[in-house]
Design a protein around this motif. Structure first.
Motif, PDB file in Angstrom:
ATOM      1  N   PHE A  84      11.198   6.604  17.732  1.00 35.53           N
ATOM      2  CA  PHE A  84      10.986   7.968  17.220  1.00 35.53           C
ATOM      3  C   PHE A  84      10.220   8.035  15.894  1.00 35.53           C
ATOM      4  CE2 PHE A  84      15.520   8.784  19.027  1.00 35.53           C
ATOM      5  CZ  PHE A  84      15.029   8.721  20.317  1.00 35.53           C
ATOM      6  N   GLY A  85      10.215   6.979  15.122  1.00 36.29           N
ATOM      7  CA  GLY A  85       9.689   7.057  13.750  1.00 36.29           C
ATOM      8  C   GLY A  85       8.171   7.098  13.720  1.00 36.29           C
ATOM      9  N   PRO A  86       7.554   8.226  13.330  1.00 38.68           N
ATOM     10  CA  PRO A  86       6.084   8.250  13.256  1.00 38.68           C
ATOM     11  C   PRO A  86       5.586   7.208  12.260  1.00 38.68           C
ATOM     12  CG  PRO A  86       7.031  10.424  12.819  1.00 38.68           C
ATOM     13  CD  PRO A  86       8.161   9.457  12.831  1.00 38.68           C
ATOM     14  N   PHE A 113      10.136  -3.729   9.826  1.00 34.10           N
ATOM     15  CA  PHE A 113       9.026  -2.996  10.450  1.00 34.10           C
ATOM     16  C   PHE A 113       7.968  -2.655   9.399  1.00 34.10           C
ATOM     17  CE2 PHE A 113      10.127   1.197   8.762  1.00 34.10           C
ATOM     18  CZ  PHE A 113      11.479   1.024   8.453  1.00 34.10           C
ATOM     19  N   ALA A 114       6.809  -2.270   9.898  1.00 30.08           N
ATOM     20  CA  ALA A 114       5.755  -1.823   8.975  1.00 30.08           C
ATOM     21  C   ALA A 114       5.713  -0.310   9.034  1.00 30.08           C
ATOM     22  CB  ALA A 114       4.421  -2.413   9.413  1.00 30.08           C
ATOM     23  N   HIS A 115       5.665   0.315   7.865  1.00 33.81           N
ATOM     24  CA  HIS A 115       5.558   1.771   7.802  1.00 33.81           C
ATOM     25  C   HIS A 115       4.122   2.096   7.426  1.00 33.81           C
ATOM     26  CE1 HIS A 115       6.230   5.824   6.002  1.00 33.81           C
ATOM     27  NE2 HIS A 115       6.968   5.934   7.089  1.00 33.81           N
ATOM     28  N   GLN A 116       3.344   2.454   8.429  1.00 30.13           N
ATOM     29  CA  GLN A 116       1.899   2.598   8.187  1.00 30.13           C
ATOM     30  C   GLN A 116       1.529   3.710   7.209  1.00 30.13           C
ATOM     31  OE1 GLN A 116       0.050   2.670  12.077  1.00 30.13           O
ATOM     32  NE2 GLN A 116      -0.340   0.473  11.939  1.00 30.13           N
ATOM     33  N   PRO A 117       2.186   4.883   7.252  1.00 24.89           N
ATOM     34  CA  PRO A 117       1.758   5.938   6.327  1.00 24.89           C
ATOM     35  C   PRO A 117       1.897   5.554   4.855  1.00 24.89           C
ATOM     36  CG  PRO A 117       3.148   6.832   8.054  1.00 24.89           C
ATOM     37  CD  PRO A 117       3.219   5.350   8.177  1.00 24.89           C
ATOM     38  N   SER A 118       2.824   4.654   4.545  1.00 26.23           N
ATOM     39  CA  SER A 118       2.958   4.230   3.143  1.00 26.23           C
ATOM     40  C   SER A 118       2.295   2.878   2.917  1.00 26.23           C
ATOM     41  CB  SER A 118       4.436   4.133   2.754  1.00 26.23           C
ATOM     42  OG  SER A 118       5.072   3.159   3.560  1.00 26.23           O
TER      43      SER A 118
END
Ligand code: GTP
Ligand code: MG
Length: 554
Positions: free
Chosen positions: A260-262, A280-285
């Protein structure tokens, strides 16, 4: 307050409109923004509050309500003073209309701004500067350091270039709050807090984001049972071990983050580790994230490191320089393995500073004693500040004013040189590093490197490190100490003519190519000193030339 942040992705066309419309909203709330933010941090962790208030004065004049940065596209972080403003913005936000794919119907506060070409907008976001969220390349750093006049100034400048910025701290809290939105689907009372280098004062731009899912408020640990009479309690699922509960929770949250996490990609559930986690990698940040649960001791280590870093500015400067040096020479790595971790390295710096004469920072036992008041008349100790986590004594003073420091006036240059000397001759074979006592102890078990875990004292923080990594570390310390000394104490007849400009001394420590020639310390020990000096100077001169031409071509 957690939901009063929004991140917006700005598509190339039309980013100006977001800027305009959101800036209007922001200006309206500017007056109370700071106050609201402080409340938000205070709930989280005392040390974070200190950190924020330290920054606050600097930022009083600055507009911190919005900032721009790039990570797989252009983004703006917009802070609102209250949740209603965010709610009203979200109310007017559309669901994307797509034809060839399907949507996961989970709404987050990551928004995209689109312009349907009916509005004429400037291409740049109203002249706002993009805030870098990654550290500057080594070449740029070297260029910056070479302008400084002394090694002390270079070390200070290195810290300033690499340390986390105010915006980066905010982005880290924002990612925690976005994660909380996902976890809150199951656990509405949970909180997610950053720990590790994101908040301990030693974080470098680009460092990972360690997060702690705090469920203690609903774990029943602090519950008080009525002494008699009827009462109601929740029916809850049970498991044999707390570890199993933690693994199950992280497994489910990890799955939700994945599904679910964009912008959350590459989710790995590492549940059998000593401390189970979801990575995980959080692409927006642009952050590499580690989510853990039930990890209170790590929160305490974070607070302790923060406290040590605040006691004397030399602590942070030295830790930054040593971390940077270690990374440049591949002593540390972002890939898990038999390397020395940044955490271990930081503990080694702290231990070294405790061993100075007079010591620059106190021992952990001393900080513990300061937290516990002793009443000799009654032979009792006040337990006011005592903190025991899973039978581990994690007590230490949090009131800075109770800590008296000794007057040590050593410069950063001296300390850096002494650090290398200290570990170049440290007996890693038999001794353990112990910041609780501030003294080396005999190793309690066989391990190439033994650093006692400050709170879980039967554990070794550097259990993963193998013998060849320790040898490499020692060899590098020997060579680095030698390199610095060339600029400080080298006898003129040996090297004066070919000496490096003295202010460039510390820069050479950051050049990995210097160490390629230093791979085999045993062999080099038997070379005549003059030969060693000659060949090293030769290699330094070459690197100097290469470096100069590289810098010129930048
Ligand atoms: P970088 O992420 O490398 O910048 O440094 P970091 O300090 O954040 O280290 P890391 O992400 O590996 O670990 C996060 C935090 O967990 C550390 O700051 C410590 O507080 C804690 N930690 C890490 N390793 C250990 C360990 O072996 N024992 C204990 N007690 N705590 C650890
Ligand atoms: Mg970390």
């Amino acid at each position: 307050m957690a939901s009063s942040f929004t991140v917006c992705r700005l598509h190339t066309i039309g980013r100006g409109s977001l800027v305009k419309c959101l800036q209007k909203a922001i200006h309206f709330f500017t007056g109370i923004l700071e106050q609201t933010l402080l409340l938000c941090k205070k709930k989280r962790m005392d040390s974070n509050l200190c950190m924020l208030s330290r920054q606050r004065d600097k930022n009083r004049q600055r507009d911190l309500n919005t900032f721009f940065y790039e990570s797989y596209g252009m983004y703006a972080v917009v802070e609102f003073a209250n949740q209603e403003s965010v709610a009203s913005l979200l109310e007017g936000t559309a669901i994307p209309s797509i034809s060839h794919e399907s949507l996961v119907p989970f709404k987050s506060r990551l928004l995209s701004m689109r312009n349907l070409a009916s509005v004429d907008l400037p291409n740049q976001p109203s002249g706002k500067k993009r805030q870098a969220q990654t550290s500057i390349p080594i070449n740029e750093l070297i260029q910056r350091l070479s302008k400084e006049e002394s090694i002390d100034q270079q070390i200070t400048s290195l810290t300033e270039a690499y340390q986390l910025t105010e915006e980066n701290y905010r982005l880290r809290y924002l990612v925690c709050s976005l994660l909380k939105d996902i976890a809150a689907g199951f656990f509405p009372e949970c909180t997610i807090m950053p720990f590790g280098s994101s908040v301990n004062g030693f974080g470098k731009l680009g460092c990972d984001l360690d997060m702690f899912l705090d469920l203690d408020g609903i774990s029943g640990k602090n519950a008080t049972m009525p002494k008699s009479g009827l009462f109601l309690e929740y029916q809850m699922k049970r498991a044999n071990l707390e570890r199993i509960v933690t693994q199950n929770i992280l497994s489910v949250i990890g799955e939700c983050v994945d599904q679910f996490g964009p912008g959350c990609v590459g989710v790995q559930k590492i549940l059998n580790a000593r401390c189970p986690l979801v990575r995980f990698a959080h692409q927006p940040s642009g952050f590499q994230c580690d989510l853990t649960a039930n990890n209170r001791v790590a929160m305490k280590s974070t607070e302790l490191l923060y406290l040590y870093g605040e006691l004397d500015p030399r602590v942070r400067h030295l830790v930054f320089t040593v971390r940077c040096w270690a990374r440049a020479h591949s002593i540390t790595s972002s890939i898990p393995g038999a390397w020395i971790s940044n955490f271990s390295l930081t503990v080694m710096v702290l231990f070294f500073l405790q061993r100075r004469s007079p010591p620059i920072i106190p021992t952990l036992n001393h900080l513990r004693d300061l937290a516990v008041t002793f009443f000799p008349l009654f032979k009792i100790k006040s337990r006011g500040q005592e903190s025991v986590i899973e039978d581990n004594d994690c007590t230490f003073v949090s009131d800075f004013s109770k800590i008296r420091l000794e007057s040590n006036t050593e410069t950063l240059e001296q300390l850096l040189c002494e650090f290398f000397e200290f570990y170049a001759s440290f007996c890693f074979r038999t001794l353990s590093i112990n910041i609780r006592k501030g003294k080396e102890q005999n190793k309690p078990e066989v391990a190439p490197l033994h650093i006692q875990n400050p709170f879980e004292t039967t554990l070794n923080v550097s259990k993963n490190v193998n013998a060849s990594q320790v040898d490499r570390f020692v060899a590098l310390c020997q060579e680095s100490s030698w390199l610095i000394q060339q600029n400080i104490t080298a006898p003129s007849e040996v090297v004066l003519k070919e000496r490096l400009p003295s202010h460039l001394g510390s820069i050479y420590l950051l050049l990995p190519s210097q160490v390629a020639a230093i791979k085999s310390p045993q062999r080099r020990k038997f070379e005549p000193a003059s030969e060693r000096i000659k060949s090293l100077l030769e290699s330094l001169k070459n690197t100097n030339k290469q470096q100069k031409s590289k810098l010129n071509s930048l």
